[in-house]
Every structure is written in C-alpha cells, then in structure tokens.
Scaffold this motif. Structure first.
Motif, short mmCIF file in Angstrom:
data_model
loop_
_atom_site.label_atom_id
_atom_site.label_comp_id
_atom_site.label_asym_id
_atom_site.label_seq_id
_atom_site.Cartn_x
_atom_site.Cartn_y
_atom_site.Cartn_z
N LYS F 11 0.68 -1.29 -0.19
CA LYS F 11 -0.09 -0.07 -0.12
C LYS F 11 0.78 1.29 -0.13
O LYS F 11 0.85 2.26 -0.83
CB LYS F 11 -0.99 -0.06 0.66
N PHE F 35 -2.01 -3.88 -6.43
CA PHE F 35 -1.07 -5.52 -6.21
C PHE F 35 -2.81 -6.07 -5.33
O PHE F 35 -4.00 -5.33 -5.73
CB PHE F 35 -0.21 -5.17 -5.20
N ASP F 36 -3.07 -7.50 -5.12
CA ASP F 36 -3.96 -7.70 -4.42
C ASP F 36 -3.46 -8.65 -4.09
O ASP F 36 -1.99 -8.61 -3.37
CB ASP F 36 -3.82 -8.90 -5.78
N GLN F 37 -4.28 -9.73 -3.21
CA GLN F 37 -4.14 -9.46 -1.34
C GLN F 37 -2.81 -11.51 -1.57
O GLN F 37 -2.11 -11.59 -0.90
CB GLN F 37 -4.97 -10.34 -0.57
N HIS F 38 -2.75 -11.67 -3.50
CA HIS F 38 -2.30 -12.69 -3.78
C HIS F 38 -0.53 -12.39 -3.32
O HIS F 38 0.06 -13.13 -4.41
CB HIS F 38 -2.43 -13.88 -4.22
N ASN F 40 0.43 -10.20 -6.19
CA ASN F 40 0.50 -10.48 -7.48
C ASN F 40 0.54 -9.41 -7.84
O ASN F 40 -0.49 -8.02 -7.22
CB ASN F 40 -1.35 -10.59 -8.00
N ILE F 42 0.91 -5.25 -10.27
CA ILE F 42 1.00 -4.60 -11.42
C ILE F 42 2.16 -3.62 -12.44
O ILE F 42 2.20 -2.59 -10.61
CB ILE F 42 -0.39 -4.23 -12.15
N LEU F 61 2.77 -8.12 -15.55
CA LEU F 61 1.96 -8.88 -14.38
C LEU F 61 2.52 -9.63 -13.86
O LEU F 61 3.11 -10.46 -14.32
CB LEU F 61 0.57 -9.14 -15.10
N MET G 1 -6.79 -1.22 -1.17
CA MET G 1 -6.44 -3.23 -2.27
C MET G 1 -7.27 -3.26 -2.31
O MET G 1 -8.75 -2.96 -2.53
CB MET G 1 -5.82 -4.48 -1.16
N SER G 2 -7.45 -3.57 -3.96
CA SER G 2 -8.74 -4.24 -5.70
C SER G 2 -8.45 -5.28 -5.01
O SER G 2 -8.02 -6.02 -4.57
CB SER G 2 -7.69 -3.25 -6.17
N ILE G 3 -9.18 -5.56 -6.16
CA ILE G 3 -9.76 -7.34 -6.34
C ILE G 3 -8.83 -7.85 -7.48
O ILE G 3 -7.50 -7.10 -7.67
CB ILE G 3 -11.38 -7.19 -7.48
N ASP G 4 -9.01 -9.12 -7.79
CA ASP G 4 -7.46 -9.92 -8.28
C ASP G 4 -7.67 -9.47 -9.11
O ASP G 4 -8.06 -9.51 -10.25
CB ASP G 4 -8.13 -10.78 -8.66
N VAL G 5 -5.76 -9.09 -9.52
CA VAL G 5 -5.57 -7.82 -10.16
C VAL G 5 -4.94 -8.99 -12.21
O VAL G 5 -5.58 -8.08 -12.72
CB VAL G 5 -3.83 -7.21 -10.19
N THR G 6 -4.61 -9.88 -10.96
CA THR G 6 -4.63 -10.54 -12.89
C THR G 6 -5.48 -10.47 -13.85
O THR G 6 -6.01 -10.94 -14.18
CB THR G 6 -4.43 -12.09 -12.42
N VAL G 7 -7.63 -11.36 -13.46
CA VAL G 7 -8.23 -11.20 -13.99
C VAL G 7 -8.74 -9.22 -14.08
O VAL G 7 -8.85 -8.89 -16.02
CB VAL G 7 -9.44 -11.24 -12.96
N GLN G 8 -8.03 -8.77 -13.57
CA GLN G 8 -8.23 -6.81 -14.51
C GLN G 8 -7.16 -7.03 -15.73
O GLN G 8 -7.74 -7.03 -16.79
CB GLN G 8 -7.78 -5.40 -13.71
#
Lengths: 74, 74, 74, 74, 74, 74, 74
Positions: F11, F35-38, F40, F42, F61, G1-8
């Motif tokens: 963050k 970023f996300d909670q895994h 991952n 960008i 990604l 924190m955003s939703i799963d960025v891989t899907v985006q």
C-alpha cells in the motif's frame, strides 16, 4: 471471465491428437480419450519425445499436475 | 466431463502389469495389487529402472504424488 | 477402490525391516516402530544409504512427505 | 494407527540434543527447546554442518517444512 | 505442545538484528521491524549475503515461505 | 502480531519504484501500479535483470508466488 | 487493496498479443483468446522461445501455475 477454460479445450479435443508439454522438458503426443477436472488425461496411441527421440507408450494415464502446455494437433 | 479417470484406469488394471514413470526419471514396473484415491499403489514383483538398469524391489508401496505417467503393459 | 492403502501396508510391517526411497536419491532402512496417517515413520536401527555408503542413524523420525517408495525387507 | 508420531518424538526429546536433516543436504544439531504442531523447532547451542564443516548458529528457529529426518543424539 | 513457536520467537526479536537463511543458499540479515502469521518479515538496514559477498538492500519485505532458519544476532 | 504485513508494505509503495527478487535469481524493477492479496503485482516501466543485464519489459503482471523479497527503491 | 489484479489485466488483453514468462526459462507469445480464474490461458498464433529459438505451436492451453510474468505486447 469465463468458466474453467481447460474443460472447454479438452472437451473439444476428445478423439483428436494433442501434444502435451510436461515439466522436465518431456513431450507426449497421443489421441485424447478421456479427461477429468484435475486435467488427468487418458491417451491412446501415445508416444513420448525427449531430445527428439520417440518412445511408443501405447495407452496411458497422464497426471494433470505435471502439464505445462496442451496444444491440439488437428 | 467424466468422473476421476485415474480410478477408472487403475480399477481395470488390478492384477495386471503396469509401468509407472516417476519424477526424477525413475521408472517402476510391477503387478498392480491395490490402489487408493490418492493414486498410492501397491505393486508386487516390482522392479525399478534407471538408465536401463533393473533393480528388483519385490513388493512395494508407491506414493501417488510422484507419478507422472501410468501405462498398462498388457 | 479400497481404503487408504498406505495404512494397510504400514500396519502389516510394524516391527519389521523396511526400505524407504526418499526424494533426492536417499535410501533409508530400519525397523518400523510407529507411523501416522501422514506417513511419518519412526524407525529403530536405521541406516541411510547414499551412493552405496551406509551411515548408521539409530532411532529416527522420517517425515512422510519426502517418501517415494516403501518396500518391506522380510 | 496411532496419533501424530511427530509430536510423540519431539515431546520426548525436549531438553535433549537432536540431529535434523534438511532438504538440500543441510544438517543441523542442537538442544530442542520448543516445538509446535507444524514441526517448527526452537534449538539452542545449534550448529549447521555442510560438507562436514561446522558453523555455530547459537539459538535458532527452524521451519518444519524443510525437515526430512530427526534423530535423537542421546 | 505449545502454541506456534514462530510467533514467540519473532515477537521477542522485534527491534533486534536477526539472520535469516533462505532456500537457495541466500542469507539475509537485518533489524526485524514487523512480521505476520505467515512469517512474512519487514526488515530495516538489511543486507543479503551470497558466497560471503554483502549487498545492502535497506528496507525490505521478505516472504515467509522461503525461510529455512531464523537466528537472533543479539 | 499485526495484520498481514505484505499489504501494508505494498500500500505504501503504490506509485513508487520497487525491486523484486524472484525465485531463480531473477530481479525485476518497476513502478508498482496495483496489487492484490496474493501479492500479484502490476508494474509499469519494468525491467528484468539477470546477471546484471537489463531487458526492458514495460507493463507487466507478476505472479506473487515467485516472489522472495520486495524492496522499496525510494 | 483492489480485487484480484490478474483478472483485470487478462480482461484488458483478450484479443491482444501477450508475452508469458514460465518457470524453467520458457517464453511463450500469442494472442490471448480466453482465460479463467486459475490464470489458465488459451492462446492462438502462439510460439515458444527458448534460447532465442522460436517454435510455432499454433493454438494452445497454458496452465496458470507455471506462469511467472505476463506482459502485454501492444
């Protein structure tokens, strides 16, 4: 986002020849007979290729967790 | 999509000779005696092959998570 | 399909000598004293073999997740 | 089949010297001070051995998921 | 058997220098600033050591799943 | 013990340059966009470094499960 | 924190050329046709690159768990 794409691809290729790339630089080709949701595959007329050498394996069960790429061979 | 294909294949091959390819380029052949849903196998008259050298192992329990390919040997 | 075959095999071999093949080409032999459902094993009189060299380890606890093959040694 | 055997062995060896074989051919020896259900260990007077060379580490926390073998050293 | 020992050790070492051994023979040293239950660590004044060569990294976040050993450095 | 420290660090670094060490001795640097909670990530303006050779990758990604270390670069 | 960025990222790149870096230093490029939440990808006009040698693969299914980096290629 669509449903699990692996099922779609596998469904379309039952009865057809596919090429599978496995971890450890192994390649397997064969006719896709059956599959399940774990990407476990049953192949007929299968051969394994390593360093361009073919070894015929006939029918086999291939565990899904070693698969990297599946490519239809028409 | 069908039920777990590994169970189907293993059920058909109880009492028959199978070849198993394991991670790390190990090959094991033997008579399939029993199996469970984790693909753990009990083999009799088993041998291990590495670099074309056979070493007889007799009866053994093979843990399913190391298996790449299972191929029936008639 | 039967219940977990690993428990069956291990139960039959308590008090007997077994050979265990581990990931990384390690081999351990010893008397099976106890086991649990994770295939964690307690061995007595155990030895480890690597490149045909024996090193005596005495009593030991072997974690199940490194096991590839278990073979009874009569 | 008994309860988790790892807990039994670890409980018996609190305050005693143990030898731990880790993935990657590392060996650690030390006095077992505490442990938890993930086989995470706290050791005192610990040393690491690689290719027969000792390096003293003092107190340490060893994560359970790298452990292959634990052997009591009396 | 006690509660998760990793939390105990990490709690005692906040603000202190620790040495972390990672998979792949990497060593990281630094002041432990924060941690969570996945053993993810925030370090300040951190350096990485590989083949006895130090490279300064300053502040960093170290993912817990690569950790083998944590040793307090007083 | 605090909440997941990875989220805190990420963050604070949105919009800033970070360095990421990956398994297999790969290093990636770039501006953290999302970023996300895994874990991952960008990145924009990203480059990969291997054996001190830079290859520009632009936007990318990065999957969180290959990350070892994240270090802010001011 | 955003939703799963891989899907985006994947959603934005359907129909476009992407480059994928896989474990084991494999690179695959192709047009992203479909994807699912496991990051399984269907590519068309795909090629694999290893040591700068291109081998054309056509259509393929790439399992998500081998992916390290995805980079859009405009």
């Amino acid at each position: 986002m669509s449903i699990d794409v692996t099922v779609q691809v596998l469904k379309e290729n039952v009865g057809k020849k596919i090429m599978i790339k496995l971890k450890g630089d192994k390649i397997v080709k064969g006719i896709l007979e059956k599959f399940d949701q774990h990407m476990n595959l049953i192949l007929s007329n299968a051969s394994e290729y390593k360093n361009n050498q073919e070894s015929k394996l006939g029918n086999l069960l291939l565990k899904g967790d070693n698969i990297i790429i599946i490519s239809p061979q028409e």
